[in-house]
Design a protein around this motif. Structure first.
Motif, PDB file in Angstrom:
ATOM      1  N   UNK A  44     -26.779  14.789 -39.401  1.00 12.04           N
ATOM      2  CA  UNK A  44     -26.067  14.191 -38.257  1.00 12.04           C
ATOM      3  C   UNK A  44     -25.281  15.246 -37.489  1.00 12.04           C
ATOM      4  N   UNK A  45     -24.619  16.167 -38.200  1.00  8.74           N
ATOM      5  CA  UNK A  45     -23.866  17.212 -37.514  1.00  8.74           C
ATOM      6  C   UNK A  45     -24.791  18.159 -36.764  1.00  8.74           C
ATOM      7  N   UNK A  46     -25.947  18.479 -37.356  1.00  9.99           N
ATOM      8  CA  UNK A  46     -26.906  19.347 -36.667  1.00  9.99           C
ATOM      9  C   UNK A  46     -27.455  18.691 -35.405  1.00  9.99           C
ATOM     10  N   UNK A  47     -27.651  17.373 -35.472  1.00  9.01           N
ATOM     11  CA  UNK A  47     -28.112  16.672 -34.272  1.00  9.01           C
ATOM     12  C   UNK A  47     -27.050  16.654 -33.190  1.00  9.01           C
ATOM     13  N   UNK A  48     -25.800  16.486 -33.576  1.00  8.57           N
ATOM     14  CA  UNK A  48     -24.719  16.482 -32.575  1.00  8.57           C
ATOM     15  C   UNK A  48     -24.528  17.864 -31.946  1.00  8.57           C
ATOM     16  N   UNK A  49     -24.780  18.919 -32.720  1.00  5.84           N
ATOM     17  CA  UNK A  49     -24.618  20.274 -32.199  1.00  5.84           C
ATOM     18  C   UNK A  49     -25.877  20.827 -31.559  1.00  5.84           C
ATOM     19  N   UNK A  50     -26.971  20.047 -31.567  1.00  4.87           N
ATOM     20  CA  UNK A  50     -28.262  20.482 -31.003  1.00  4.87           C
ATOM     21  C   UNK A  50     -28.752  21.767 -31.673  1.00  4.87           C
ATOM     22  N   UNK A  51     -28.651  21.807 -32.989  1.00 11.67           N
ATOM     23  CA  UNK A  51     -29.101  22.982 -33.732  1.00 11.67           C
ATOM     24  C   UNK A  51     -30.611  22.907 -33.981  1.00 11.67           C
ATOM     25  N   UNK A  52     -31.212  24.066 -34.128  1.00  9.75           N
ATOM     26  CA  UNK A  52     -32.639  24.130 -34.429  1.00  9.75           C
ATOM     27  C   UNK A  52     -32.897  23.753 -35.883  1.00  9.75           C
ATOM     28  N   UNK A  53     -34.173  23.555 -36.178  1.00 11.84           N
ATOM     29  CA  UNK A  53     -34.544  23.204 -37.548  1.00 11.84           C
ATOM     30  C   UNK A  53     -34.273  24.357 -38.509  1.00 11.84           C
ATOM     31  N   UNK A  54     -34.414  25.599 -38.024  1.00 11.03           N
ATOM     32  CA  UNK A  54     -34.140  26.744 -38.890  1.00 11.03           C
ATOM     33  C   UNK A  54     -32.668  26.809 -39.268  1.00 11.03           C
ATOM     34  N   UNK A  55     -31.809  26.507 -38.319  1.00 17.43           N
ATOM     35  CA  UNK A  55     -30.371  26.517 -38.598  1.00 17.43           C
ATOM     36  C   UNK A  55     -30.018  25.421 -39.603  1.00 17.43           C
ATOM     37  N   UNK A  56     -30.584  24.242 -39.414  1.00 15.71           N
ATOM     38  CA  UNK A  56     -30.308  23.154 -40.350  1.00 15.71           C
ATOM     39  C   UNK A  56     -30.850  23.470 -41.748  1.00 15.71           C
ATOM     40  N   UNK A  57     -32.019  24.088 -41.821  1.00 16.45           N
ATOM     41  CA  UNK A  57     -32.583  24.447 -43.127  1.00 16.45           C
ATOM     42  C   UNK A  57     -31.709  25.493 -43.828  1.00 16.45           C
ATOM     43  N   UNK A  58     -31.262  26.496 -43.087  1.00 15.26           N
ATOM     44  CA  UNK A  58     -30.388  27.518 -43.671  1.00 15.26           C
ATOM     45  C   UNK A  58     -29.045  26.917 -44.074  1.00 15.26           C
ATOM     46  N   UNK A  59     -28.531  25.975 -43.292  1.00 14.13           N
ATOM     47  CA  UNK A  59     -27.273  25.316 -43.654  1.00 14.13           C
ATOM     48  C   UNK A  59     -27.430  24.517 -44.944  1.00 14.13           C
ATOM     49  N   UNK A  79     -26.095  29.558 -30.838  1.00 11.65           N
ATOM     50  CA  UNK A  79     -24.858  29.385 -30.081  1.00 11.65           C
ATOM     51  C   UNK A  79     -24.053  28.248 -30.696  1.00 11.65           C
ATOM     52  N   UNK A  80     -23.043  28.583 -31.469  1.00  9.35           N
ATOM     53  CA  UNK A  80     -22.174  27.579 -32.085  1.00  9.35           C
ATOM     54  C   UNK A  80     -20.845  28.245 -32.422  1.00  9.35           C
ATOM     55  N   UNK A  81     -19.765  27.652 -31.965  1.00 11.84           N
ATOM     56  CA  UNK A  81     -18.433  28.189 -32.226  1.00 11.84           C
ATOM     57  C   UNK A  81     -17.750  27.390 -33.329  1.00 11.84           C
ATOM     58  N   UNK A  82     -16.667  27.952 -33.853  1.00  8.82           N
ATOM     59  CA  UNK A  82     -15.906  27.265 -34.883  1.00  8.82           C
ATOM     60  C   UNK A  82     -15.284  25.981 -34.341  1.00  8.82           C
ATOM     61  N   UNK A  83     -14.846  26.020 -33.099  1.00  7.17           N
ATOM     62  CA  UNK A  83     -14.230  24.834 -32.515  1.00  7.17           C
ATOM     63  C   UNK A  83     -15.238  23.706 -32.348  1.00  7.17           C
ATOM     64  N   UNK A  84     -16.440  24.031 -31.927  1.00  4.64           N
ATOM     65  CA  UNK A  84     -17.469  23.001 -31.783  1.00  4.64           C
ATOM     66  C   UNK A  84     -17.843  22.391 -33.127  1.00  4.64           C
ATOM     67  N   UNK A  85     -17.996  23.235 -34.143  1.00  3.84           N
ATOM     68  CA  UNK A  85     -18.308  22.711 -35.468  1.00  3.84           C
ATOM     69  C   UNK A  85     -17.171  21.863 -36.015  1.00  3.84           C
ATOM     70  N   UNK A  86     -15.939  22.266 -35.756  1.00  5.11           N
ATOM     71  CA  UNK A  86     -14.795  21.490 -36.231  1.00  5.11           C
ATOM     72  C   UNK A  86     -14.675  20.166 -35.489  1.00  5.11           C
ATOM     73  N   UNK A  87     -14.962  20.151 -34.194  1.00  3.97           N
ATOM     74  CA  UNK A  87     -14.871  18.902 -33.430  1.00  3.97           C
ATOM     75  C   UNK A  87     -15.914  17.888 -33.897  1.00  3.97           C
ATOM     76  N   UNK A  88     -17.111  18.350 -34.228  1.00  4.03           N
ATOM     77  CA  UNK A  88     -18.152  17.442 -34.686  1.00  4.03           C
ATOM     78  C   UNK A  88     -17.761  16.798 -36.011  1.00  4.03           C
ATOM     79  N   UNK A  89     -17.155  17.598 -36.900  1.00  5.74           N
ATOM     80  CA  UNK A  89     -16.768  17.086 -38.215  1.00  5.74           C
ATOM     81  C   UNK A  89     -15.381  16.467 -38.229  1.00  5.74           C
ATOM     82  N   UNK A  90     -14.659  16.534 -37.110  1.00  2.14           N
ATOM     83  CA  UNK A  90     -13.299  15.994 -37.003  1.00  2.14           C
ATOM     84  C   UNK A  90     -12.364  16.673 -38.007  1.00  2.14           C
ATOM     85  N   UNK A  91     -12.461  17.981 -38.086  1.00  8.40           N
ATOM     86  CA  UNK A  91     -11.554  18.783 -38.903  1.00  8.40           C
ATOM     87  C   UNK A  91     -10.987  19.888 -38.016  1.00  8.40           C
TER      88      UNK A  91
END
Length: 342
Positions: A264-279, A315-327
């Protein structure tokens, strides 16, 4: 005495008629030949179809187990030698519905399906409304409708169940959850009510807690904050209801892992499949090495996505990742530092 010869002169018109007659005869011969050829082709095709149908019928009437002959007994096809039931429950090719009142506008013979999201499983009847009824009969039907609605909820237990089910259905629609989660939450509320866990606690809290537990058991990633943000209950009411059910009912739920929130977080951040697999690989490593112990799995999932994006140049910043997870970004940064340490 000379013999007289009879000579007949042929006119051009007679020659034309003879030529036309010859052409018609040739055309008739060709048509007859074509008709015979078509008849032969049709006979061959029909013979092939009949042969195929005969082979299919023979195969259907032969037992696949012993090769014996089958016979039809009521709605079953049974082998006469070994007793194997080859076919059962014949298909009814007629209409699925029957109209008893000859109404073409609503040709149905069944009502709505049974559902656990209603206090009566959806078996109750309703008194409808009609514009054809006027005057005294219309007022009488209105009174009957009122009394009927009151009789459907005869006890306080049913009233609490109706209120909680309505709240669960509302939360399911707002959070866009599947119907299976809704039915599981309603079933869990029934179990809590049977164990007398509602006394002194909030119905809204139990509705939110039941929905949260249903999401956990169905592997649907929803946090307590997300559910309480849409529910009428506070987090304290949710926690009290959840602790009571977990203590008395023994809920079969395990601790939530960060990998459940990655899609769900990868979909909200528009991440590629490679990024989601590595995550996902980083999340497994965080669990194995104890990095995720004692930390919010939502923040760990966001940090894994940020770390994977940094490694793969996304392209992903700490602020964007934190906003998606609400942290906060600090939560993401701490887990990121632990993941990148050698």
């Amino acid at each position: 005495m000379s013999e007289a010869r009879s000579t007949h002169a042929r006119s051009p018109r007679t020659e034309t008629d003879d030529a036309a007659t010859a052409d018609r005869a040739a055309t008739a011969d060709r048509a007859t030949t074509t008709t015979r050829a078509d008849a032969v082709d049709r006979a061959e095709t029909t013979g092939a179809d009949e042969t195929a149908d005969a082979d299919e019928t023979a195969a259907r009437e032969t037992c696949p187990e012993c090769g014996g002959r089958t016979r039809v007994d009521a709605a079953e096809r049974v082998c006469a030698d070994c007793g194997l039931v080859v076919e059962a429950d014949r298909i009814d090719h007629g209409p699925e519905w029957r109209s008893f009142d000859d109404d073409d506008t609503n040709p149905k013979r069944t009502g709505a399906p049974l559902t656990r999201s209603r206090h009566d499983r959806g078996l109750s009847t309703e008194i409808g409304r009609s514009t054809r009824v006027k005057g005294r009969k219309r007022r009488r039907l209105a009174r009957m409708r009122t009394q009927h609605n009151r009789a459907q909820i005869s006890t306080k237990r049913d009233r609490n169940k109706v209120y909680a089910y309505t709240e669960i259905r509302r939360l399911t629609g707002v959070l866009e959850l599947p119907d299976s989660v809704r039915d599981t939450a309603c079933t869990l509320f029934d179990s809590a009510q049977d164990e007398s866990l509602l006394r002194g606690r909030s119905l809204e809290g139990f509705a939110a807690a039941c929905l949260y537990v249903a999401c956990r058991t169905a592997d649907v990633a929803r946090t307590v904050e997300e559910i309480c943000a849409e529910a009428k209950a506070t987090e304290a009411e949710h926690r009290a209801a959840f602790d009571a059910m977990n203590r008395e009912l023994g809920l079969p739920i395990a601790p939530t892992g960060p990998a459940e929130y990655l899609p769900r977080f990868a979909s909200d951040l528009d991440c590629d499949a490679d990024v989601e697999r590595r995550a996902g690989e980083l999340a497994e490593r965080a669990v194995e090495e104890g990095i995720a112990n004692g930390r919010n799995p939502v923040g760990v999932a966001a940090a894994c996505l940020y770390t994977a994006a940094r490694e793969l140049g996304a392209d992903c910043t700490q602020q964007e990742a934190a906003d998606v997870a609400d942290v906060t970004p600090v939560t993401v940064r701490r887990t990121y530092v632990d993941l990148t340490e050698e």
